[in-house]
Design a protein around this motif. Structure first.
Motif, PDB file in Angstrom:
ATOM      1  N   VAL A 190      -2.782  -0.004  -4.050  1.00 13.71           N
ATOM      2  CA  VAL A 190      -2.541  -1.288  -3.388  1.00 13.71           C
ATOM      3  C   VAL A 190      -2.289  -2.329  -4.483  1.00 13.71           C
ATOM      4  O   VAL A 190      -2.815  -2.215  -5.603  1.00 13.71           O
ATOM      5  CB  VAL A 190      -3.722  -1.760  -2.495  1.00 13.71           C
ATOM      6  CG1 VAL A 190      -3.870  -0.888  -1.265  1.00 13.71           C
ATOM      7  CG2 VAL A 190      -5.030  -1.819  -3.268  1.00 13.71           C
ATOM      8  N   CYS A 191      -1.455  -3.330  -4.161  1.00 16.11           N
ATOM      9  CA  CYS A 191      -1.165  -4.416  -5.107  1.00 16.11           C
ATOM     10  C   CYS A 191      -1.759  -5.706  -4.551  1.00 16.11           C
ATOM     11  O   CYS A 191      -1.470  -6.069  -3.403  1.00 16.11           O
ATOM     12  CB  CYS A 191       0.334  -4.606  -5.289  1.00 16.11           C
ATOM     13  SG  CYS A 191       1.183  -3.102  -5.756  1.00 16.11           S
ATOM     14  N   VAL A 192      -2.559  -6.375  -5.363  1.00 17.02           N
ATOM     15  CA  VAL A 192      -3.246  -7.596  -4.911  1.00 17.02           C
ATOM     16  C   VAL A 192      -2.957  -8.729  -5.890  1.00 17.02           C
ATOM     17  O   VAL A 192      -3.115  -8.563  -7.111  1.00 17.02           O
ATOM     18  CB  VAL A 192      -4.771  -7.363  -4.811  1.00 17.02           C
ATOM     19  CG1 VAL A 192      -5.491  -8.644  -4.409  1.00 17.02           C
ATOM     20  CG2 VAL A 192      -5.074  -6.234  -3.822  1.00 17.02           C
ATOM     21  N   GLN A 193      -2.530  -9.870  -5.340  1.00 14.31           N
ATOM     22  CA  GLN A 193      -2.220 -11.014  -6.198  1.00 14.31           C
ATOM     23  C   GLN A 193      -3.513 -11.558  -6.824  1.00 14.31           C
ATOM     24  O   GLN A 193      -4.545 -11.680  -6.160  1.00 14.31           O
ATOM     25  CB  GLN A 193      -1.491 -12.095  -5.403  1.00 14.31           C
ATOM     26  CG  GLN A 193      -2.171 -12.501  -4.112  1.00 14.31           C
ATOM     27  CD  GLN A 193      -1.247 -13.285  -3.200  1.00 14.31           C
ATOM     28  OE1 GLN A 193      -0.414 -14.034  -3.676  1.00 14.31           O
ATOM     29  NE2 GLN A 193      -1.409 -13.123  -1.895  1.00 14.31           N
ATOM     30  N   LYS A 194      -3.403 -11.874  -8.120  1.00  9.03           N
ATOM     31  CA  LYS A 194      -4.591 -12.349  -8.841  1.00  9.03           C
ATOM     32  C   LYS A 194      -5.083 -13.681  -8.293  1.00  9.03           C
ATOM     33  O   LYS A 194      -6.256 -14.022  -8.428  1.00  9.03           O
ATOM     34  CB  LYS A 194      -4.278 -12.489 -10.333  1.00  9.03           C
ATOM     35  CG  LYS A 194      -4.040 -11.158 -11.022  1.00  9.03           C
ATOM     36  CD  LYS A 194      -3.703 -11.370 -12.483  1.00  9.03           C
ATOM     37  CE  LYS A 194      -3.408 -10.045 -13.170  1.00  9.03           C
ATOM     38  NZ  LYS A 194      -2.867 -10.243 -14.531  1.00  9.03           N
ATOM     39  N   PHE A 238       0.876  -1.177   0.000  1.00 13.28           N
ATOM     40  CA  PHE A 238       0.000   0.000   0.000  1.00 13.28           C
ATOM     41  C   PHE A 238       0.904   1.214   0.000  1.00 13.28           C
ATOM     42  O   PHE A 238       1.916   1.229   0.710  1.00 13.28           O
ATOM     43  CB  PHE A 238      -0.873   0.006   1.263  1.00 13.28           C
ATOM     44  CG  PHE A 238      -1.418   1.366   1.645  1.00 13.28           C
ATOM     45  CD1 PHE A 238      -2.422   1.956   0.900  1.00 13.28           C
ATOM     46  CD2 PHE A 238      -0.908   2.058   2.734  1.00 13.28           C
ATOM     47  CE1 PHE A 238      -2.917   3.226   1.239  1.00 13.28           C
ATOM     48  CE2 PHE A 238      -1.402   3.319   3.088  1.00 13.28           C
ATOM     49  CZ  PHE A 238      -2.406   3.904   2.330  1.00 13.28           C
ATOM     50  N   CYS A 239       0.579   2.211  -0.787  1.00 12.00           N
ATOM     51  CA  CYS A 239       1.306   3.476  -0.616  1.00 12.00           C
ATOM     52  C   CYS A 239       0.491   4.650  -1.115  1.00 12.00           C
ATOM     53  O   CYS A 239      -0.451   4.498  -1.893  1.00 12.00           O
ATOM     54  CB  CYS A 239       2.705   3.415  -1.238  1.00 12.00           C
ATOM     55  SG  CYS A 239       2.845   3.806  -2.950  1.00 12.00           S
ATOM     56  N   HIS A 249      -0.027  -9.819 -10.322  1.00  8.78           N
ATOM     57  CA  HIS A 249      -0.742  -8.908  -9.430  1.00  8.78           C
ATOM     58  C   HIS A 249      -1.539  -7.865 -10.218  1.00  8.78           C
ATOM     59  O   HIS A 249      -1.245  -7.605 -11.385  1.00  8.78           O
ATOM     60  CB  HIS A 249       0.244  -8.171  -8.513  1.00  8.78           C
ATOM     61  CG  HIS A 249       0.767  -9.005  -7.394  1.00  8.78           C
ATOM     62  ND1 HIS A 249       1.510 -10.149  -7.599  1.00  8.78           N
ATOM     63  CD2 HIS A 249       0.645  -8.877  -6.048  1.00  8.78           C
ATOM     64  CE1 HIS A 249       1.830 -10.684  -6.430  1.00  8.78           C
ATOM     65  NE2 HIS A 249       1.309  -9.934  -5.463  1.00  8.78           N
ATOM     66  N   THR A 250      -2.521  -7.279  -9.549  1.00  5.28           N
ATOM     67  CA  THR A 250      -3.195  -6.096 -10.074  1.00  5.28           C
ATOM     68  C   THR A 250      -2.875  -4.931  -9.151  1.00  5.28           C
ATOM     69  O   THR A 250      -2.976  -5.057  -7.922  1.00  5.28           O
ATOM     70  CB  THR A 250      -4.721  -6.294 -10.125  1.00  5.28           C
ATOM     71  OG1 THR A 250      -5.013  -7.385 -11.007  1.00  5.28           O
ATOM     72  CG2 THR A 250      -5.419  -5.037 -10.633  1.00  5.28           C
ATOM     73  N   VAL A 251      -2.458  -3.819  -9.745  1.00  6.71           N
ATOM     74  CA  VAL A 251      -2.241  -2.588  -8.985  1.00  6.71           C
ATOM     75  C   VAL A 251      -3.535  -1.777  -9.093  1.00  6.71           C
ATOM     76  O   VAL A 251      -3.918  -1.353 -10.193  1.00  6.71           O
ATOM     77  CB  VAL A 251      -1.060  -1.775  -9.549  1.00  6.71           C
ATOM     78  CG1 VAL A 251      -0.837  -0.513  -8.706  1.00  6.71           C
ATOM     79  CG2 VAL A 251       0.200  -2.627  -9.630  1.00  6.71           C
ATOM     80  N   PHE A 252      -4.215  -1.624  -7.968  1.00  7.69           N
ATOM     81  CA  PHE A 252      -5.433  -0.818  -7.930  1.00  7.69           C
ATOM     82  C   PHE A 252      -5.038   0.588  -7.481  1.00  7.69           C
ATOM     83  O   PHE A 252      -4.494   0.748  -6.386  1.00  7.69           O
ATOM     84  CB  PHE A 252      -6.442  -1.380  -6.928  1.00  7.69           C
ATOM     85  CG  PHE A 252      -7.026  -2.709  -7.313  1.00  7.69           C
ATOM     86  CD1 PHE A 252      -8.170  -2.793  -8.095  1.00  7.69           C
ATOM     87  CD2 PHE A 252      -6.429  -3.889  -6.890  1.00  7.69           C
ATOM     88  CE1 PHE A 252      -8.723  -4.026  -8.443  1.00  7.69           C
ATOM     89  CE2 PHE A 252      -6.970  -5.123  -7.230  1.00  7.69           C
ATOM     90  CZ  PHE A 252      -8.116  -5.191  -8.009  1.00  7.69           C
ATOM     91  N   ARG A 311      -6.967  -0.195 -12.837  1.00 10.34           N
ATOM     92  CA  ARG A 311      -6.664  -1.587 -12.470  1.00 10.34           C
ATOM     93  C   ARG A 311      -5.540  -2.019 -13.402  1.00 10.34           C
ATOM     94  O   ARG A 311      -5.783  -2.433 -14.524  1.00 10.34           O
ATOM     95  CB  ARG A 311      -7.898  -2.479 -12.656  1.00 10.34           C
ATOM     96  CG  ARG A 311      -9.071  -2.114 -11.744  1.00 10.34           C
ATOM     97  CD  ARG A 311     -10.339  -2.791 -12.203  1.00 10.34           C
ATOM     98  NE  ARG A 311     -11.468  -2.475 -11.350  1.00 10.34           N
ATOM     99  CZ  ARG A 311     -12.190  -1.367 -11.395  1.00 10.34           C
ATOM    100  NH1 ARG A 311     -11.888  -0.442 -12.306  1.00 10.34           N
ATOM    101  NH2 ARG A 311     -13.195  -1.174 -10.559  1.00 10.34           N
ATOM    102  N   LEU A 312      -4.302  -1.834 -12.940  1.00 12.56           N
ATOM    103  CA  LEU A 312      -3.137  -2.065 -13.798  1.00 12.56           C
ATOM    104  C   LEU A 312      -2.662  -3.494 -13.607  1.00 12.56           C
ATOM    105  O   LEU A 312      -2.316  -3.898 -12.492  1.00 12.56           O
ATOM    106  CB  LEU A 312      -2.014  -1.077 -13.432  1.00 12.56           C
ATOM    107  CG  LEU A 312      -2.433   0.404 -13.412  1.00 12.56           C
ATOM    108  CD1 LEU A 312      -1.363   1.262 -12.764  1.00 12.56           C
ATOM    109  CD2 LEU A 312      -2.695   0.876 -14.836  1.00 12.56           C
ATOM    110  N   GLU A 313      -2.634  -4.233 -14.685  1.00 12.59           N
ATOM    111  CA  GLU A 313      -2.216  -5.631 -14.572  1.00 12.59           C
ATOM    112  C   GLU A 313      -0.699  -5.708 -14.601  1.00 12.59           C
ATOM    113  O   GLU A 313      -0.052  -5.210 -15.531  1.00 12.59           O
ATOM    114  CB  GLU A 313      -2.855  -6.451 -15.691  1.00 12.59           C
ATOM    115  CG  GLU A 313      -4.373  -6.503 -15.514  1.00 12.59           C
ATOM    116  CD  GLU A 313      -5.010  -7.572 -16.364  1.00 12.59           C
ATOM    117  OE1 GLU A 313      -4.656  -8.760 -16.212  1.00 12.59           O
ATOM    118  OE2 GLU A 313      -5.838  -7.201 -17.200  1.00 12.59           O
ATOM    119  N   ALA A 314      -0.123  -6.297 -13.561  1.00 15.53           N
ATOM    120  CA  ALA A 314       1.326  -6.419 -13.432  1.00 15.53           C
ATOM    121  C   ALA A 314       1.646  -7.885 -13.171  1.00 15.53           C
ATOM    122  O   ALA A 314       1.771  -8.315 -12.022  1.00 15.53           O
ATOM    123  CB  ALA A 314       1.849  -5.536 -12.307  1.00 15.53           C
TER     124      ALA A 314
END
Ligand code: FMN
Length: 164
Positions: free
Chosen positions: A52-56, A40-41, A129-132, A123-126
């Protein structure tokens, strides 16, 4: 072409970075959902943007992806057990917890050090993970000291020394 880096070396680098622990939440109809997140930042204060970054592979990812808003609860030092539950695959992580929906329905946990509700932007796909990213639309904070996470350990601010 980038050379493959040893994963252990990369992990050792990340263990040098000190964070708090958040619980990222959303509502799946009437069912509150959430997971522990330290990725989170703050992106900017004006406008108030965060990420926030959340694993798919997270079971919460699908419902977060479909949500318009999400909650970010910055855990307090006495919420280590809450952090552990939300880092687990428990079926009802909210059982026995005191929480209330924010103005846009995202579950906000009582006793958190601070909490925000965010209107999701990108919703950036990395890769995995997705960076929301999102705009903070509701914010609250308390006197409770935040929980600290460093190198796989939970710490209290009282265990830290002021080095400024
Ligand atoms: C301190 C801590 C920080 C974590 N940070 C993240 C994170 O930033 N992003 C993420 O996707 N998972 C993170 N996790 C792992 C998830 O909380 C964990 O995979 C959880 O079981 C996912 O739950 P779910 O599958 O029910 O959504 C973290 C776990 C811990 C203990």
């Amino acid at each position: 072409m980038d050379r493959e880096l040893d994963a252990e070396r990369v992990r050792a680098v990340h263990r040098k970075f000190v964070t708090g622990v958040t619980v990222v939440t959303t509502a799946d109809g009437d069912t509150p959902r959430g997971l522990a997140v330290n990725a989170f930042c703050s992106v900017s204060l004006e406008p108030p943007l965060v990420l926030v970054c959340v694993q798919k592979s997270s079971s919460t990812h699908g419902v977060l992806w479909r949500s318009t808003h999400l909650g970010i609860n910055i855990l307090a030092a006495d919420q280590i057990s809450v952090a552990r539950v939300f880092a687990s695959k428990a079926t009802d992580k909210f059982a026995g917890l005191n929480w209330a929906p924010g103005p846009n329905g995202s579950p906000l946990l009582a006793g958190s050090s601070a909490a925000v509700e965010v209107r999701i932007g990108e919703r950036l796909e990395a890769h995995s993970h997705t960076v929301f990213t999102g705009r903070v639309v509701h914010a609250e904070h308390s006197d409770a000291e935040p929980l600290i996470y460093s190198a796989g350990r939970f710490l209290r601010t009282s265990e830290l020394v002021d080095a400024s």
